[in-house]
Design an enzyme around this catalytic site. Structure first.
Site, PDB file in Angstrom:
ATOM      1  N   HIS A 193      61.018  53.575  12.752  1.00  0.00           N
ATOM      2  CA  HIS A 193      60.596  53.181  11.405  1.00  0.00           C
ATOM      3  C   HIS A 193      61.425  51.997  10.949  1.00  0.00           C
ATOM      4  O   HIS A 193      62.627  51.981  11.183  1.00  0.00           O
ATOM      5  CB  HIS A 193      60.813  54.355  10.433  1.00  0.00           C
ATOM      6  CG  HIS A 193      60.518  53.988   9.012  1.00  0.00           C
ATOM      7  ND1 HIS A 193      59.225  53.902   8.541  1.00  0.00           N
ATOM      8  CD2 HIS A 193      61.337  53.647   7.981  1.00  0.00           C
ATOM      9  CE1 HIS A 193      59.255  53.547   7.259  1.00  0.00           C
ATOM     10  NE2 HIS A 193      60.524  53.386   6.901  1.00  0.00           N
ATOM     11  N   GLY A 249      38.938  27.819  51.056  1.00  0.00           N
ATOM     12  CA  GLY A 249      38.964  28.825  52.123  1.00  0.00           C
ATOM     13  C   GLY A 249      37.617  29.487  52.303  1.00  0.00           C
ATOM     14  O   GLY A 249      36.890  29.713  51.327  1.00  0.00           O
ATOM     15  N   HIS A 275      44.244  25.342  41.670  1.00  0.00           N
ATOM     16  CA  HIS A 275      45.498  25.469  40.923  1.00  0.00           C
ATOM     17  C   HIS A 275      46.002  26.894  41.037  1.00  0.00           C
ATOM     18  O   HIS A 275      45.266  27.842  40.813  1.00  0.00           O
ATOM     19  CB  HIS A 275      45.296  25.139  39.451  1.00  0.00           C
ATOM     20  CG  HIS A 275      43.956  25.574  38.905  1.00  0.00           C
ATOM     21  ND1 HIS A 275      43.370  26.771  39.243  1.00  0.00           N
ATOM     22  CD2 HIS A 275      43.096  24.966  38.073  1.00  0.00           C
ATOM     23  CE1 HIS A 275      42.217  26.871  38.638  1.00  0.00           C
ATOM     24  NE2 HIS A 275      42.012  25.795  37.924  1.00  0.00           N
ATOM     25  N   GLY A 286      47.641  30.277  40.004  1.00  0.00           N
ATOM     26  CA  GLY A 286      47.559  30.943  38.697  1.00  0.00           C
ATOM     27  C   GLY A 286      46.128  31.177  38.269  1.00  0.00           C
ATOM     28  O   GLY A 286      45.872  31.927  37.337  1.00  0.00           O
ATOM     29  N   GLY A 287      45.177  30.511  38.955  1.00  0.00           N
ATOM     30  CA  GLY A 287      43.755  30.784  38.727  1.00  0.00           C
ATOM     31  C   GLY A 287      43.291  30.450  37.326  1.00  0.00           C
ATOM     32  O   GLY A 287      43.911  29.660  36.602  1.00  0.00           O
ATOM     33  N   ILE A 288      42.188  31.081  36.941  1.00  0.00           N
ATOM     34  CA  ILE A 288      41.638  30.875  35.602  1.00  0.00           C
ATOM     35  C   ILE A 288      42.642  31.371  34.564  1.00  0.00           C
ATOM     36  O   ILE A 288      42.877  30.729  33.544  1.00  0.00           O
ATOM     37  CB  ILE A 288      40.283  31.630  35.456  1.00  0.00           C
ATOM     38  CG1 ILE A 288      39.223  30.995  36.354  1.00  0.00           C
ATOM     39  CG2 ILE A 288      39.826  31.657  34.000  1.00  0.00           C
ATOM     40  CD1 ILE A 288      38.872  29.569  36.007  1.00  0.00           C
TER      41      ILE A 288
HETATM   42  C1  FAD Z   1      38.845  31.777  28.138  1.00  0.00           C
HETATM   43  C2  FAD Z   1      39.307  33.003  28.892  1.00  0.00           C
HETATM   44  C3  FAD Z   1      40.255  33.833  28.321  1.00  0.00           C
HETATM   45  C4  FAD Z   1      40.692  34.958  29.009  1.00  0.00           C
HETATM   46  N1  FAD Z   1      41.635  35.750  28.426  1.00  0.00           N
HETATM   47  C5  FAD Z   1      42.064  36.846  29.078  1.00  0.00           C
HETATM   48  C6  FAD Z   1      43.060  37.679  28.524  1.00  0.00           C
HETATM   49  O1  FAD Z   1      43.550  37.436  27.424  1.00  0.00           O
HETATM   50  N2  FAD Z   1      43.465  38.761  29.226  1.00  0.00           N
HETATM   51  C7  FAD Z   1      42.945  39.055  30.449  1.00  0.00           C
HETATM   52  O2  FAD Z   1      43.350  40.061  31.051  1.00  0.00           O
HETATM   53  N3  FAD Z   1      42.002  38.292  31.002  1.00  0.00           N
HETATM   54  C8  FAD Z   1      41.555  37.191  30.357  1.00  0.00           C
HETATM   55  N4  FAD Z   1      40.624  36.398  30.943  1.00  0.00           N
HETATM   56  C9  FAD Z   1      40.107  36.772  32.270  1.00  0.00           C
HETATM   57  C10 FAD Z   1      41.093  36.396  33.375  1.00  0.00           C
HETATM   58  O3  FAD Z   1      41.326  35.014  33.332  1.00  0.00           O
HETATM   59  C11 FAD Z   1      40.529  36.808  34.708  1.00  0.00           C
HETATM   60  O4  FAD Z   1      40.200  38.178  34.688  1.00  0.00           O
HETATM   61  C12 FAD Z   1      41.521  36.573  35.834  1.00  0.00           C
HETATM   62  O5  FAD Z   1      41.875  35.209  35.908  1.00  0.00           O
HETATM   63  C13 FAD Z   1      40.928  37.021  37.173  1.00  0.00           C
HETATM   64  O6  FAD Z   1      41.841  36.779  38.193  1.00  0.00           O
HETATM   65  P1  FAD Z   1      41.363  36.509  39.688  1.00  0.00           P
HETATM   66  O7  FAD Z   1      42.597  36.318  40.479  1.00  0.00           O
HETATM   67  O8  FAD Z   1      40.399  37.537  40.093  1.00  0.00           O
HETATM   68  O9  FAD Z   1      40.532  35.156  39.632  1.00  0.00           O
HETATM   69  P2  FAD Z   1      40.875  33.714  39.080  1.00  0.00           P
HETATM   70  O10 FAD Z   1      41.925  33.726  38.073  1.00  0.00           O
HETATM   71  O11 FAD Z   1      39.557  33.120  38.723  1.00  0.00           O
HETATM   72  O12 FAD Z   1      41.468  32.962  40.339  1.00  0.00           O
HETATM   73  C14 FAD Z   1      40.682  32.632  41.442  1.00  0.00           C
HETATM   74  C15 FAD Z   1      41.330  31.482  42.161  1.00  0.00           C
HETATM   75  O13 FAD Z   1      40.641  31.296  43.394  1.00  0.00           O
HETATM   76  C16 FAD Z   1      40.484  29.908  43.640  1.00  0.00           C
HETATM   77  N5  FAD Z   1      39.342  29.767  44.550  1.00  0.00           N
HETATM   78  C17 FAD Z   1      38.046  30.064  44.289  1.00  0.00           C
HETATM   79  N6  FAD Z   1      37.309  29.896  45.415  1.00  0.00           N
HETATM   80  C18 FAD Z   1      38.171  29.494  46.381  1.00  0.00           C
HETATM   81  C19 FAD Z   1      38.026  29.179  47.761  1.00  0.00           C
HETATM   82  N7  FAD Z   1      36.846  29.285  48.388  1.00  0.00           N
HETATM   83  N8  FAD Z   1      39.125  28.787  48.442  1.00  0.00           N
HETATM   84  C20 FAD Z   1      40.325  28.705  47.839  1.00  0.00           C
HETATM   85  N9  FAD Z   1      40.527  29.006  46.548  1.00  0.00           N
HETATM   86  C21 FAD Z   1      39.462  29.399  45.831  1.00  0.00           C
HETATM   87  C22 FAD Z   1      40.274  29.310  42.261  1.00  0.00           C
HETATM   88  O14 FAD Z   1      40.616  27.932  42.247  1.00  0.00           O
HETATM   89  C23 FAD Z   1      41.212  30.165  41.415  1.00  0.00           C
HETATM   90  O15 FAD Z   1      42.498  29.582  41.324  1.00  0.00           O
HETATM   91  C24 FAD Z   1      40.173  35.253  30.293  1.00  0.00           C
HETATM   92  C25 FAD Z   1      39.228  34.411  30.868  1.00  0.00           C
HETATM   93  C26 FAD Z   1      38.797  33.304  30.182  1.00  0.00           C
HETATM   94  C27 FAD Z   1      37.781  32.399  30.823  1.00  0.00           C
END
Ligand code: FAD
EC number: 1.8.1.4
Length: 470
Positions: free
Chosen positions: A449, A115, A38, A40-42
């Protein structure tokens, strides 16, 4: 035939990956994203955003139960839990679709699939294999590959999510019903946000932390105030707590726990395990390369370069702090360096951290203890929100703003906040730290203020014995 050769391929479409792709497209690099699940990731789907949508509901529930304090009367207030969860999912869906739209607008192709780096080169270019549903993989090539595969919940033995009683953050975001009682293991940002959400929705919540204090990375005073506030709300907080083997019962879980040598048993309908995260380093083709992995994170230099020329790692995959804004900032820096621009490596003491529990917590830079440990002589300022007009007007008098200055130069080393709206206010101090401002510029800054942000000014003045309202 669609394009398969690019300047840059980004594996992972989270706030690291999609931002890298957007910036690359702006800089006229040809770029593609490979995303397995998806866009937008996590962050957008299972992290930052859906948690905040749920927390908004619990804030409203809290206010509704506090109406008499504001002169209101309303009987029979109730909520539809399914609708609250559905709203959170809808916000996530909207934002994920928004990322797809942005990438389309920037003409960035998105390859739907898993990937993986291929160790061999094709005419000196990196190969990435994209697989989907067992079909033969598509081969893409590029001069640069950015790994942005993110992270997932750490699973402790005996606490494996079972979709029923034991939840990770994913299950905790989409419950079918409101549990009556809940144990949250781990009091970092994720654990405390869920504890706050479920407590403010009415569940009995126990927050369990193995360290001596909750929110262990925050300044000790902020941790103490957070504990006090949580306990006042009815959250049971156990610190220095060691859990034993969890037993499942017909209706939930039973967890033995020892706190300072005293044994107890926690009984609840559900348990949320929030004990950290691990990087997605598996099955992305790191084996046999010069890319090093430290525990579960890819090792990089200050410009996100791995040990393999032309391969970079950003975001959660590249280690702490596990924050979306750190991932996006690394993305921009990494791509700009690829494009030949002059970039500045990230200073971790300039990355803000926010926790959206009630009361909110926000910080940047050195805690008082860390500043002392680093050898600074410090001046510390404190201003309680009880002395702030806007906080009182809002009915939110609990909270503290604390500043830490270098006593020799006056540089703002750190700022730590607990209270209403502090996650929106911390940026003022982040700008101050990024600009290496001293107490002199901050003291001269005019704050509007009435705002809670005036307390930020007072906390600066307080460090130099000049606070006016306390
Ligand atoms: C419950 C929760 C609450 C959070 N709240 C906050 C917050 O308030 N503020 C904040 O700054 N951070 C927060 N975070 C942390 C934040 O979500 C992460 O730091 C951020 O999503 C990291 O971004 P990223 O792009 O590194 O990875 P991710 O968002 O994890 O994205 C990685 C993407 O790569 C894809 N992927 C993985 N492996 C492969 C592959 N081999 N091939 C193709 N695609 C792949 C995955 O499907 C995913 O879409 C929270 C995390 C959680 C779990």
């Amino acid at each position: 035939m669609s394009q398969t050769d690019f300047d840059v391929i980004v594996i992972g479409g989270g706030p690291g990956g999609y931002v890298a792709a957007l910036r690359a497209a702006q800089l006229k690099l040809s770029v593609a994203v490979v995303e397995a699940q998806h866009l937008g990731g996590i962050c957008l789907n299972w992290g930052c955003i859906p948690t905040k949508a749920l927390l908004r509901a619990s804030e409203i529930n809290h206010l509704l139960h506090d109406l008499p304090a504001y002169g209101f009367k309303a009987d029979g207030v109730s909520f539809d839990f399914k609708k609250i969860v559905a709203r959170s999912r809808a916000v996530s869906k909207q934002l994920s679709a928004g990322v797809a739209h942005l990438l389309k607008k920037a003409k960035v192709p998105v390859f739907d699939g898993h990937g993986k780096l291929d160790g061999t080169l094709a005419n000196g270019r990196r190969k990435v294999l994209v697989s989907k549903d067992g079909a033969a993989p598509t081969t893409l090539t590029a001069q640069h590959v950015i790994l942005a595969t993110g992270a997932r919940a750490r699973v402790l033995p005996g606490l494996e999510p079972d979709g029923q009683f034991i939840w990770s953050y994913k299950e905790a975001l989409v419950p079918e019903t409101m549990p009556k009682s809940l144990v949250v293991i781990g009091s970092g940002a994720i654990g405390t946000e869920f504890a706050s959400f479920y407590r403010n929705m009415g569940a009995d919540v126990t927050l369990v932390e193995v360290a001596e204090r909750i929110l262990p990375v925050e300044d000790v005073e902020i941790s103490q105030l957070a504990r006090k506030a949580f306990e006042k709300q009815g959250i049971r907080v156990l610190t220095s707590a060691k859990i034993g083997t969890l037993q499942k019962t017909a209706t939930g879980v039973s967890i033995p726990v020892t706190v300072n040598g005293k044994a107890d048993t926690l009984v609840a309908e559900r348990v949320i395990s929030a004990v950290g995260i691990v990087g997605n380093v598996e099955k992305i083709g790191l084996e046999g390369t010069k890319i090093q992995v430290d525990r579960t994170h890819v090792v990089t230099d200050a410009l996100c370069r791995t040990g393999e020329p032309g391969v970079y790692a950003i975001g959660d995959l590249a280690g702490a702090p596990w924050l979306a804004h750190k991932a996006s900032h690394e993305a921009v820096m990494c791509v700009e360096a690829i494009a030949g621009r002059k970039v500045h490596p990230i200073d971790p003491t300039k990355i803000p951290g926010c926790t959206y529990c009630r009361p909110q917590i926000a910080s940047v830079g050195y805690t008082e203890a860390k500043a002392l440990e680093a050898g600074y002589k410090v001046r510390v300022g404190r201003f309680p929100l009880i002395a702030n007009g806007k906080a009182l007007a809002m009915g939110e008098p609990d909270g503290l703003i604390k500043t830490v200055f270098d006593a020799q130069t006056g540089e703002l080393l750190g700022a730590h906040m607990i209270g209403a709206e502090v996650t929106e206010m911390i940026q003022g101090y982040v700008i101050a730290r990024t600009g290496e401002l001293t107490e002199a510029e901050l003291a001269e800054t005019i704050f509007p203020h009435p705002t809670i942000s005036e307390s930020m000014h007072e906390a600066v003045l307080a460090a130099y014995d000049g606070a006016l309202h306390f």
